[in-house]
Enzyme design. Structure first.
Site, PDB file in Angstrom:
ATOM      1  N   TYR A 138      -0.483  -1.025  -9.888  1.00 18.33           N
ATOM      2  CA  TYR A 138      -1.461  -0.679 -10.921  1.00 18.33           C
ATOM      3  C   TYR A 138      -1.036   0.544 -11.736  1.00 18.33           C
ATOM      4  O   TYR A 138      -1.554   0.786 -12.810  1.00 18.33           O
ATOM      5  CB  TYR A 138      -2.836  -0.400 -10.299  1.00 18.33           C
ATOM      6  CG  TYR A 138      -3.444  -1.606  -9.627  1.00 18.33           C
ATOM      7  CD1 TYR A 138      -3.337  -2.867 -10.184  1.00 18.33           C
ATOM      8  CD2 TYR A 138      -4.127  -1.482  -8.430  1.00 18.33           C
ATOM      9  CE1 TYR A 138      -3.888  -3.972  -9.566  1.00 18.33           C
ATOM     10  CE2 TYR A 138      -4.691  -2.582  -7.803  1.00 18.33           C
ATOM     11  CZ  TYR A 138      -4.560  -3.821  -8.376  1.00 18.33           C
ATOM     12  OH  TYR A 138      -5.110  -4.918  -7.762  1.00 18.33           O
ATOM     13  N   LYS A 194       4.132  -6.799   3.009  1.00 19.23           N
ATOM     14  CA  LYS A 194       4.887  -8.035   2.742  1.00 19.23           C
ATOM     15  C   LYS A 194       6.354  -7.674   2.930  1.00 19.23           C
ATOM     16  O   LYS A 194       7.181  -7.842   2.031  1.00 19.23           O
ATOM     17  CB  LYS A 194       4.551  -8.512   1.313  1.00 19.23           C
ATOM     18  CG  LYS A 194       5.091  -9.865   0.954  1.00 19.23           C
ATOM     19  CD  LYS A 194       4.281 -11.016   1.526  1.00 19.23           C
ATOM     20  CE  LYS A 194       4.926 -12.342   1.154  1.00 19.23           C
ATOM     21  NZ  LYS A 194       4.351 -13.490   1.868  1.00 19.23           N
ATOM     22  N   ASP A 226      -0.211 -12.339   3.594  1.00 24.05           N
ATOM     23  CA  ASP A 226      -0.708 -13.723   3.499  1.00 24.05           C
ATOM     24  C   ASP A 226      -1.381 -14.133   4.805  1.00 24.05           C
ATOM     25  O   ASP A 226      -2.445 -14.754   4.820  1.00 24.05           O
ATOM     26  CB  ASP A 226       0.417 -14.689   3.098  1.00 24.05           C
ATOM     27  CG  ASP A 226       1.751 -14.394   3.779  1.00 24.05           C
ATOM     28  OD1 ASP A 226       1.858 -13.345   4.455  1.00 24.05           O
ATOM     29  OD2 ASP A 226       2.675 -15.204   3.645  1.00 24.05           O
ATOM     30  N   ASP A 250      -6.992  -4.330  -2.567  1.00 25.18           N
ATOM     31  CA  ASP A 250      -7.969  -4.776  -3.558  1.00 25.18           C
ATOM     32  C   ASP A 250      -8.458  -6.178  -3.193  1.00 25.18           C
ATOM     33  O   ASP A 250      -9.660  -6.461  -3.137  1.00 25.18           O
ATOM     34  CB  ASP A 250      -7.271  -4.775  -4.933  1.00 25.18           C
ATOM     35  CG  ASP A 250      -8.230  -4.960  -6.088  1.00 25.18           C
ATOM     36  OD1 ASP A 250      -9.442  -5.106  -5.836  1.00 25.18           O
ATOM     37  OD2 ASP A 250      -7.771  -4.969  -7.243  1.00 25.18           O
ATOM     38  N   ASP A 254     -12.142  -7.326  -0.961  1.00 24.27           N
ATOM     39  CA  ASP A 254     -13.147  -8.228  -1.536  1.00 24.27           C
ATOM     40  C   ASP A 254     -13.369  -9.434  -0.628  1.00 24.27           C
ATOM     41  O   ASP A 254     -14.489  -9.895  -0.453  1.00 24.27           O
ATOM     42  CB  ASP A 254     -12.713  -8.710  -2.929  1.00 24.27           C
ATOM     43  CG  ASP A 254     -13.369  -7.907  -4.040  1.00 24.27           C
ATOM     44  OD1 ASP A 254     -13.600  -6.703  -3.826  1.00 24.27           O
ATOM     45  OD2 ASP A 254     -13.661  -8.485  -5.107  1.00 24.27           O
TER      46      ASP A 254
END
Ligand code: NAD
Length: 359
Positions: A138, A194, A226, A250, A254
């Site tokens: 970001y 990852k 994942d 993020d 959620d």
């Protein structure tokens, strides 16, 4: 206890008013609370032409903690990106160096059937996701869009983490895992990355393993993102504290929010190096229901509990707030988003009153 109160937009002012009722009780009890209000987001733009007015940032910098409602609204949709309400939020997080974002996903037994998952999968759920908030894709440079020789456009972002950024958030993660240690005195931290594909993740994992040496009472595990996304809905109770980077956090936070039924129940804390923090509900400004006295104020009230726990080190007060929320739920009171058949639906303000009364 100087608190900057930034109600923001949409349902922000309505839910903040309920948290203020709770604070008022503690003020009457003699807690040295000092509240000062300032605009942010669309309200900041309306008042000063800036989603984060200078005076608001200054107030936030001078306060011990910040309580924020939410920002955003349809009427600002046409503004250029840098003037949009969400910029106020991104800039205050960056401006205060709030790099550690904590989001607990705790299921109140009263709400077990509000989740889309089966009760046996989620009952007793109490996990916390720690998301790094000021680095990663970001903020990494360079980013942009360029024109290729063949005439098509190509866009790129940069995923970037330095060792020091990883180290400081890892320390927060291990400290929280220690605070939450079980009866045997051991804490659990799962670092999500990852590392099978990304260089930033390989560095992430190396640094986390290094930091772990300073916390022998915490059991560290690693999981690819994942798999973590899958495990969170398959068997969420296997986790205690999840530590992860900005973009993975993020998405995972959620996902975790739905485990508990409604986004209207989820608080969050964003901390700097000295536990100064910004506390806000995980949800947005919900313009679709603003001004109707139907928004759930509990995420905001529970954010206040986090403020007492992390910034002011008053776990006792945090527990009293949390117990009062539970008491209101136990009475069968529900805002519309968490209501089931046969439950008494109350408005935003009545729910705030019920928590204050329980307190
Ligand atoms: P949202 O979280 O505002 O709303 C999503 C859905 O959840 C809506 O149907 C809304 O009515 C409902 N909802 C949210 N909070 C609720 C509550 N307390 N009680 C009951 N229902 C609730 O997300 P969105 O609709 O994608 O975004 C709306 C605006 O909020 C946008 O401008 C967005 O940029 C902004 N936003 C702000 C924040 C923030 O301030 N931290 C976070 C996310 C989105």
């Amino acid at each position: 206890m100087k608190i900057a109160v930034l109600p923001g937009d949409g349902i922000g002012p309505e839910i903040i008013a309920q948290a203020a009722k709770v604070l008022e009780i503690f003020r009457l009890e003699g807690l040295p609370l000092e509240l000062e209000y300032a605009p942010i987001g669309g309200a900041g733009y309306d008042a000063n032409g800036d989603p984060l007015p200078d005076a608001t940032l200054k107030l936030a910098q001078e306060s011990d903690a910040i309580l924020l409602g939410a920002v955003g609204g349809y009427k600002y949709d046409a503004l250029p990106r840098l003037l949009r309400p969400e910029q106020g939020l991104l800039r205050i997080r960056k401006g205060l160096n709030l790099f550690a974002n904590l989001r607990p996903a705790l299921l109140y037994p009263e709400l077990v059937s509000a989740s889309t998952l089966r009760p046996e999968i989620i009952s007793g759920l109490d996990i916390i996701i720690l998301r790094e908030l000021t680095g990663d894709i970001y903020f990494g440079q360079p980013r942009g869009t360029r024109m290729l020789a063949n005439g098509e456009r190509q866009s790129f972002d940069t995923m970037l983490y330095s060792e020091s950024e990883i180290r400081r958030v890892a320390h927060v993660g291990f400290s929280i895992a220690m605070q939450r240690a079980d009866a045997s005195g051991r804490g659990r931290l799962c670092s999500v990355d990852k590392a099978n594909v990304l260089d930033t993740s390989m560095l992430w994992r190396e640094v986390v393993i290094e930091v772990a040496k300073e916390y022998p009472a915490v059991d560290l595990s690693h999981m690819y993102v994942d798999n973590a996304a899958m495990q969170l809905v398959r068997a969420p109770k296997q986790f205690d504290v999840i530590l992860t980077g900005n973009i993975f956090g993020d998405i995972l936070s959620d996902e975790a929010s739905m485990l508990t039924g409604s986004i209207g129940m989820l608080p969050s804390a964003s901390l700097d190096e000295n536990n100064k923090g910004l506390y806000e509900p995980c949800h947005g400004s919900a313009p679709d229901i603003a001004g109707q006295d139907i928004a759930n104020p509990l995420a905001t009230i529970l954010s206040l509990a986090m403020m007492m726990r992390y910034t002011f080190a008053r776990a006792d007060i945090a527990q009293r707030i949390e117990a009062s929320v539970q008491k209101a739920l136990r009475r069968g009171l529900r805002t519309k988003d968490i209501a089931e058949l046969g439950m008494k639906i109350v408005g935003t303000s009545a729910m705030g009153d019920a928590v204050a009364e329980a307190l």
